[in-house]
Write an enzyme that holds these catalytic residues in place. Structure first.
Site, short mmCIF file in Angstrom:
data_model
loop_
_atom_site.label_atom_id
_atom_site.label_comp_id
_atom_site.label_asym_id
_atom_site.label_seq_id
_atom_site.Cartn_x
_atom_site.Cartn_y
_atom_site.Cartn_z
N LYS A 38 -9.28 -7.26 2.23
CA LYS A 38 -8.74 -6.53 1.07
C LYS A 38 -9.81 -6.23 0.03
O LYS A 38 -10.59 -7.10 -0.33
CB LYS A 38 -7.62 -7.37 0.44
N GLY A 43 -13.95 -12.85 -1.80
CA GLY A 43 -14.78 -12.87 -0.59
C GLY A 43 -15.18 -11.48 -0.15
O GLY A 43 -16.32 -11.24 0.23
N CYS A 44 -14.23 -10.56 -0.19
CA CYS A 44 -14.51 -9.19 0.26
C CYS A 44 -15.50 -8.48 -0.67
O CYS A 44 -16.32 -7.70 -0.22
CB CYS A 44 -13.21 -8.40 0.40
N THR A 45 -15.42 -8.78 -1.95
CA THR A 45 -16.35 -8.21 -2.91
C THR A 45 -17.76 -8.76 -2.66
O THR A 45 -18.73 -7.99 -2.63
CB THR A 45 -15.90 -8.49 -4.35
N ALA A 48 -19.09 -7.07 0.53
CA ALA A 48 -19.46 -5.67 0.29
C ALA A 48 -20.74 -5.57 -0.53
O ALA A 48 -21.61 -4.74 -0.23
CB ALA A 48 -18.31 -4.94 -0.40
#
Length: 153
Positions: A38, A43-45, A48
């Protein structure tokens, strides 16, 4: 997870501008396809931003980076703008690529079971075959592990 040395499933998904992008557009180039749960979650930030910060290394290795989640095109546009992302993000709301790459799995969080994207990364070779798989990729180290792998091959 899909095994190494198998043909990577082609997909056509939309980027943040609504433009259709297919994996087959990049035949002849190495491609990193990473699946993440998401936009704008911690974590995804981190993952990325690690790909963003490593982008020059991927360019030197002639490698395209594509991130895929089930988030909307608008969500991707906001995520890209907020974190100045410099690689391709594709929206997969119907789980076409997510299921084709076998990353839609049962997950357990705080004792609850639900279905979701398991953070995973595939390296696709110039001929469209899966060259390497990073199962259960770690957000903080995934981009660097991939660069390390690319520099060895």
């Amino acid at each position: 997870m899909l095994p190494v040395n198998t043909k990577a499933p082609d997909f056509t998904l939309k980027n943040e501008k609504g433009e259709e992008i297919s994996l087959s557009d990049f035949l002849g180039q190495k491609v990193v396809v990473y699946f993440y749960p998401k936009d704008n979650t911690p974590g995804c930030t981190r993952q990325a931003c690690a790909f963003r910060d490593s982008y020059e290394g991927f360019k030197k290795n002639h490698t395209i980076v594509i991130g895929i989640s089930k988030d909307s095109e608008k969500s991707h546009a906001n995520f890209i703008a907020k974190h100045n992302l410099n690689f391709i993000l594709l929206s997969d709301p119907n789980l076409e690529a997510i299921q084709a790459y076998d990353v839609w799995k049962e997950k357990k969080l705080y004792g609850k079971t639900s279905m979701g994207v398991v953070r995973s990364t595939y390296i696709i070779d110039e001929n469209g075959y899966i060259e390497h798989v990073f199962e259960k990729a770690k957000p903080d180290t995934n981009a660097y592990e991939i660069l390390e792998y690319l520099q060895k091959v």
